[in-house]
Structure formats: structure tokens, C-alpha cells
Design a protein around this motif. Structure first.
Motif, PDB file in Angstrom:
ATOM      1  N   ASP A 193     -13.144  63.349   4.716  1.00  0.00           N
ATOM      2  CA  ASP A 193     -14.580  63.646   4.806  1.00  0.00           C
ATOM      3  C   ASP A 193     -15.086  63.839   6.232  1.00  0.00           C
ATOM      4  N   GLY A 194     -14.185  63.903   7.196  1.00  0.00           N
ATOM      5  CA  GLY A 194     -14.620  64.163   8.552  1.00  0.00           C
ATOM      6  C   GLY A 194     -14.897  62.904   9.352  1.00  0.00           C
ATOM      7  N   THR A 196     -17.003  60.365  11.576  1.00  0.00           N
ATOM      8  CA  THR A 196     -18.355  59.875  11.849  1.00  0.00           C
ATOM      9  C   THR A 196     -18.230  58.781  12.899  1.00  0.00           C
TER      10      THR A 196
END
Length: 288
Positions: A193-194, A196
Motif C-alpha cells: 500500500d505504499g 507512509t
């Protein structure tokens, strides 16, 4: 005729008990013989030394006075060794073959019977099998942490792109001290999901713990990326201050931590840790 599960269980227990009994009896059988052999060897050694003294005297290697003194010393040791050997033989003779057989039989029967009595009293022989799958198929709140981890790991094996599962298991790994697994779980979440700020800071924290408190190059890179995404990310700022202090830039570390406190929410749980770190660094600087 097929054996039932109970019969197989008791057969296995009996086999294990037999192995234990054999291991217990072996040193009992060998001990007396080994001690007696050692006593005989020592007596033979001193007798050889006496003979060697005589040969040395005949060859003129040593004088008569030296030979006499050596004979006295070796004879004294020979008498002591022979007395000790005789004591061992008397002790072995005191334990007759019949008595040794009785002791061996008592051990062979007593150990399994005692184990069986304890099992029947304290165990649960009538309890049905409890396979792992049914034991895990209970509400999550009723599972211990280790069993909950096993359940999540199974789910992630079947569904490796389950982001929620990776984000759930990563902090659990951290609490269990499985720091490399925690870092790997956060890496998987980032792939799915990338990146963060929170995920990067959490992975960096796991890497620091895995390195026993050192801010490694990989951990520092995570914190720097997290701070670039969110300057207010507390773990990133805190560990970047640790890195600065370890590099000898204590003033930069103190400035970073004081800035954190200035912007900290009133209910921030990390405030006491930062204050303690500032106090420790200031005290260290004062003592230099």
C-alpha cells in the motif's frame, strides 16, 4: 486389528520409559567397574616406577641415595593406592550381584510405574485430541498472543496481500521481541500500500531494536523519509535525535527533542521518554 490412539500413546510412553531406564542403569553398572579399573591401573603404575628405579640404578643413571629416596616416595604412594583399591573392592563386594539385580529390577519397574501413577493423577488420559485448527477457531479475544500470531500468520500465508493482517501482526511481533519479523511485516505493508510516515517510522524502530538500540543506516534512512513525509512523526524525530547524539552532535539532538516537546500534544504518551533522554544527555555533558 488396528490399534486405538490410546494404545499407541501408551506404547510410545512405554518405549520412552524403557529408554530412560536403560540410560539410568548404564552408569550404575559401569561405575563400580570403572573405579576398580582405575585403582588397579594406579597400583600398576607405581609398581612400574619401582622397577624403573631399579633399572636406573643398575645403569648408573642415579646414585644409591637417590634411588633409596625415590623408592621410599613411590612405595608410600603405592601403599596408599593399594589401600584405596582394596577399599573400592570391598565396597563392590558389599554390593552383591543379587542386591544389584534387585536394585536394577526396582529401578526398571519403579520409574515407569511412578510415571504412570503421576500421569493418571495429574494428567488427563481421557481428554480427547485437540488439533491445532479447532483450538485456533475461537474468538480472537480468547486466544493468547502467541496463538493469535499463529492464526494471523496462517491467514497471511493464504492471502499475502492482506494489508490489515500485516499491519496487525507487525506491532505484535515487536512486543514479542521478534524485531526482524516486525521489520519484514512493515516492509510487506509498504509494498502492498505504499510508504507512509507511520509505516516507515515503525519499520525503522524495529530495525533499531533488532540492532540492540543502534540506529543503523537502514533505520536512519527510514526515519529521514518518514520525517520528510510528516515532520511531526514522533518516532522519526526521536530516533533521528538518537542518531545525532551517537554521531557526537548532542546539541543538534537536544534542539530536535526540545522542538518535539514544544509542539507535543498535551496527551502525548512519548513526552516522558523524550524528557528523560534530554535530562540524560544534559547530565552527561555536565559531567564531561
Amino acid at each position: 486389528m488396528a490399534f486405538s490412539g490410546d494404545i499407541l500413546l501408551f506404547a510410545m510412553l512405554a518405549l520412552l520409559a524403557g529408554i530412560v531406564v536403560i540410560l539410568l542403569l548404564r552408569p550404575l553398572r559401569a561405575a563400580a567397574g570403572a573405579r576398580a579399573d582405575a585403582g588397579e591401573s594406579e597400583v600398576a603404575l607405581y609398581r612400574d616406577q619401582l622397577a624403573e628405579i631399579g633399572r636406573d640404578l643398575e645403569r648408573g643413571v642415579i646414585a644409591e641415595a637417590e634411588a633409596a629416596a625415590a623408592r621410599v616416595e613411590v612405595s608410600r604412594r603405592l601403599l596408599a593406592a593399594d589401600a584405596a583399591r582394596q577399599g573400592l573392592q570391598d565396597g563392590a563386594a558389599g554390593t552383591s550381584p543379587r542386591r544389584r539385580r534387585i536394585m536394577a529390577t526396582a529401578t526398571a519397574l519403579g520409574v515407569p510405574l511412578l510415571a504412570l501413577v503421576i500421569y493418571l493423577q495429574a494428567g488427563s488420559p481421557g481428554l480427547p485430541d485437540q488439533p491445532l485448527a479447532p483450538r485456533l477457531a475461537v474468538p480472537a479475544g480468547q486466544l493468547p498472543v502467541e496463538a493469535l500470531v499463529v492464526r494471523i500468520e496462517r491467514r497471511l500465508k493464504a492471502a499475502p496481500d492482506d494489508l490489515q493482517g500485516w499491519e496487525l501482526i507487525a506491532p505484535t511481533y515487536l512486543r514479542l521481541g521478534r524485531y526482524d519479523d516486525a521489520a519484514g511485516a512493515w516492509t510487506r505493508a509498504i509494498i502492498i500500500d505504499g510508504a507512509t510516515a507511520e509505516r516507515l517510522a515503525a519499520r525503522g524502530e524495529a530495525r533499531v531494536f533488532a540492532a540492540e538500540g543502534r540506529v543503523t543506516a537502514g533505520a536512519k534512512a527510514d526515519f529521514e523519509k518518514a520525517a520528510a513525509l510528516d515532520p511531526a512523526e514522533p518516532r522519526a524525530q526521536y530516533f533521528l535525535g538518537i542518531a545525532e547524539h551517537d554521531e557526537g552532535r548532542s546539541d543538534a539532538a537536544l534542539a530536535r527533542w526540545r522542538a518535539m516537546l514544544a509542539d507535543a500534544p498535551d496527551d502525548a504518551a512519548w513526552v516522558p521518554a523524550v524528557r528523560a533522554r534530554i535530562a540524560a544527555v544534559e547530565a552527561g555533558a555536565a559531567n564531561e
